[in-house]
Design an enzyme around this catalytic site. Structure first.
Site, PDB file in Angstrom:
ATOM      1  N   TRP A   1     -60.943 -24.766  20.877  1.00 51.15           N
ATOM      2  CA  TRP A   1     -61.314 -23.490  21.509  1.00 51.15           C
ATOM      3  C   TRP A   1     -60.370 -22.356  21.096  1.00 51.15           C
ATOM      4  CZ3 TRP A   1     -60.600 -28.119  24.044  1.00 51.15           C
ATOM      5  CH2 TRP A   1     -59.333 -28.344  24.589  1.00 51.15           C
ATOM      6  N   ARG A   2     -59.351 -22.699  20.323  1.00 56.69           N
ATOM      7  CA  ARG A   2     -58.481 -21.624  19.832  1.00 56.69           C
ATOM      8  C   ARG A   2     -58.978 -21.068  18.505  1.00 56.69           C
ATOM      9  NH1 ARG A   2     -52.563 -23.922  21.583  1.00 56.69           N
ATOM     10  NH2 ARG A   2     -52.810 -23.369  23.780  1.00 56.69           N
TER      11      ARG A   2
ATOM     12  N   GLU B   1     -61.699 -23.747  29.486  1.00 48.78           N
ATOM     13  CA  GLU B   1     -60.807 -23.587  30.639  1.00 48.78           C
ATOM     14  C   GLU B   1     -61.316 -24.376  31.840  1.00 48.78           C
ATOM     15  OE1 GLU B   1     -57.896 -22.522  30.784  1.00 48.78           O
ATOM     16  OE2 GLU B   1     -57.755 -21.559  28.831  1.00 48.78           O
TER      17      GLU B   1
ATOM     18  N   GLN C   1     -60.195 -29.966  34.803  1.00 43.81           N
ATOM     19  CA  GLN C   1     -60.769 -31.242  35.188  1.00 43.81           C
ATOM     20  C   GLN C   1     -60.008 -32.418  34.598  1.00 43.81           C
ATOM     21  OE1 GLN C   1     -63.560 -30.605  36.806  1.00 43.81           O
ATOM     22  NE2 GLN C   1     -64.286 -32.661  37.159  1.00 43.81           N
ATOM     23  N   THR C   2     -59.474 -32.202  33.405  1.00 49.75           N
ATOM     24  CA  THR C   2     -58.928 -33.356  32.685  1.00 49.75           C
ATOM     25  C   THR C   2     -57.877 -32.907  31.678  1.00 49.75           C
ATOM     26  OG1 THR C   2     -59.580 -35.303  31.408  1.00 49.75           O
ATOM     27  CG2 THR C   2     -60.743 -33.283  30.897  1.00 49.75           C
TER      28      THR C   2
ATOM     29  N   TYR D   1     -56.774 -18.300  38.133  1.00 51.75           N
ATOM     30  CA  TYR D   1     -56.260 -18.769  36.847  1.00 51.75           C
ATOM     31  C   TYR D   1     -57.311 -18.620  35.741  1.00 51.75           C
ATOM     32  CZ  TYR D   1     -55.294 -21.537  32.900  1.00 51.75           C
ATOM     33  OH  TYR D   1     -55.154 -21.906  31.603  1.00 51.75           O
TER      34      TYR D   1
ATOM     35  N   ASP E   1     -50.854 -21.405  34.977  1.00 48.55           N
ATOM     36  CA  ASP E   1     -51.296 -22.783  35.257  1.00 48.55           C
ATOM     37  C   ASP E   1     -50.059 -23.634  35.592  1.00 48.55           C
ATOM     38  OD1 ASP E   1     -50.036 -23.265  32.853  1.00 48.55           O
ATOM     39  OD2 ASP E   1     -51.671 -24.441  31.997  1.00 48.55           O
TER      40      ASP E   1
ATOM     41  N   CYS F   1     -41.273 -28.339  27.507  1.00 48.66           N
ATOM     42  CA  CYS F   1     -40.691 -28.343  28.861  1.00 48.66           C
ATOM     43  C   CYS F   1     -41.449 -29.361  29.715  1.00 48.66           C
ATOM     44  CB  CYS F   1     -40.753 -26.942  29.468  1.00 48.66           C
ATOM     45  SG  CYS F   1     -39.740 -26.800  30.949  1.00 48.66           S
TER      46      CYS F   1
ATOM     47  N   CYS G   1     -34.994 -29.772  25.831  1.00 43.01           N
ATOM     48  CA  CYS G   1     -34.259 -28.498  25.810  1.00 43.01           C
ATOM     49  C   CYS G   1     -33.635 -28.229  24.441  1.00 43.01           C
ATOM     50  CB  CYS G   1     -33.185 -28.487  26.895  1.00 43.01           C
ATOM     51  SG  CYS G   1     -33.853 -28.775  28.540  1.00 43.01           S
TER      52      CYS G   1
ATOM     53  N   CYS H   1     -36.063 -26.215  22.444  1.00 45.70           N
ATOM     54  CA  CYS H   1     -36.813 -25.192  23.201  1.00 45.70           C
ATOM     55  C   CYS H   1     -36.472 -23.775  22.724  1.00 45.70           C
ATOM     56  CB  CYS H   1     -36.486 -25.329  24.677  1.00 45.70           C
ATOM     57  SG  CYS H   1     -37.377 -24.116  25.661  1.00 45.70           S
TER      58      CYS H   1
ATOM     59  N   CYS I   1     -32.537 -19.912  29.720  1.00 53.53           N
ATOM     60  CA  CYS I   1     -32.961 -20.849  30.764  1.00 53.53           C
ATOM     61  C   CYS I   1     -31.806 -21.218  31.700  1.00 53.53           C
ATOM     62  CB  CYS I   1     -33.544 -22.108  30.123  1.00 53.53           C
ATOM     63  SG  CYS I   1     -34.109 -23.288  31.361  1.00 53.53           S
TER      64      CYS I   1
END
Ligand code: SF4
Length: 342
Positions: free
Chosen positions: A22-23, A35, A40-41, A116, A134, A188, A195, A198, A204
């Site tokens: 979907w990107r 989305e 859902q999963t 969201y 999210d 994360c 870390c 990251c 952070c």
């Protein structure tokens, strides 16, 4: 926190974004479907459903024109069928109103679209400057800020939201939101954040204090209630199984299941099953045919499946082959029928 953090995050995202189907599109319909599936999963499980759903309903017009039963059939196996019904109702409204809303407020007015989803679709597909928070983004936010209060607390969420909103680079909210989601999903991590790799580590507070095991703070969840159902397994001479369509509202609204009622024993269930089917039922043997457990979002269920013979052919429901996929059956009913195929 400052704009250098946003730049580091977006640079990392340009390099490390997950290549999700979907990107590869800006089509609001496809992004919206993705989305809803992702609520859902997990991502890996959502991908085949995404392709299956778009193959069956490639446009919002085709979804709007479909019968609800067909939508539920394509959705079957994912659970939480209210989401599929809302997706269908929202598609009909979008077509009726002449197109997709372009703003968060417009999306929020559609059935089943929460804050969201509205923020995610309008930022990713329409470039709106809004934060989509999210579970992954919340975890990253609370760790960046070093907040050790439970995420369920609305004040904690507001602090995180305010801090992250201030970091959105103008016109790039879609990328920023997806970068936060990916950072939470791949770096994360809840139990053991990486870390060392990251991109936002310099900012952070949790990493600086070595507190990632305490942040986010976890509130003990109350145990889920446990409900019991008795389902009647009625077969015809050809081995087909009686299924009935559930009323439009409720947990299995519009889906087909074995005749079933909430009860623990055959003795409790029989008179109610007889009322549902309009016939007398006789238990075929003293044993329970199968006992299945299923975890729903808000409760655990045990299905006690009992073989039964009707006094005459029931006027409701229909007989279906255990291996047929012509009807939308929820996962527990599929599992029961699956036992007949083995
Ligand atoms: Fe999470 Fe560690 Fe990155 Fe902080 S430095 S955001 S705890 S992965």
């Amino acid at each position: 926190m400052d704009t250098a953090l946003s730049q580091a995050l977006l640079l990392w995202y340009a390099r490390a974004a997950r290549p999700l189907p979907w990107r590869a599109t800006r089509d609001p319909y496809a992004i919206w479907v993705a989305e809803v599936l992702l609520q859902q999963t997990r991502v890996e499980a959502a991908i085949p459903y995404y392709h299956r759903f778009l193959a069956a309903f490639p446009t919002v017009e085709s979804l709007a024109a479909a019968e609800e039963e067909e939508v539920l059939r394509v959705w079957a196996g994912l659970g939480y069928y209210a989401r599929a019904r809302n997706l269908h109702r929202a598609a009909r409204r979008i077509v009726r109103e002449g197109g997709f809303p372009a703003t968060v407020e417009g999306w929020r007015r559609l059935p089943g679209v929460g804050p969201y989803t509205a923020a995610a679709v309008s930022s990713i597909a329409f470039g709106q400057n809004v934060l989509a928070l999210d579970g992954n983004a919340l975890r990253v936010g609370t760790r960046l800020l070093g907040i050790d209060e439970p995420l369920e607390d609305p004040r904690t969420r507001l602090r995180i939201r305010t801090a992250l909103e201030a970091l959105i680079p103008e016109g790039r909210a879609g990328e920023f939101n997806q970068a936060l989601m990916d950072l939470g999903a791949t770096v994360c991590l809840a139990r053991s954040p990486r870390c060392g790799t990251c991109p936002v580590r310099p900012w952070c507070r949790t990493a600086a204090q070595g507190l990632w095991e305490r942040i986010p703070a976890r509130r003990a969840k109350p145990p889920k209630p446990h409900r019991h159902f008795v389902a009647a397994l009625v077969r015809d001479a050809a081995g087909r199984v009686l299924v009935v369509r559930q009323p439009p509202r409720g947990l299995w609204g519009g889906l087909w299941t074995l005749p079933q009622v909430e009860a623990r024993t055959w003795k409790q269930a029989r008179p109610r099953l007889e009322r549902v089917l309009g016939v007398r039922l006789r238990r075929r043997n003293g044993k329970v045919f199968a006992t299945l457990r299923h975890a729903f979002t808000h409760f655990l269920a045990t299905f006690h499946v009992v073989e039964a013979s009707p006094s005459t052919l029931p006027a409701v429901g229909r007989f279906t082959s255990p291996c047929s996929s012509e009807l939308p059956l929820p996962a527990p009913a599929r599992r029961i029928l699956g036992r007949l195929n083995t």
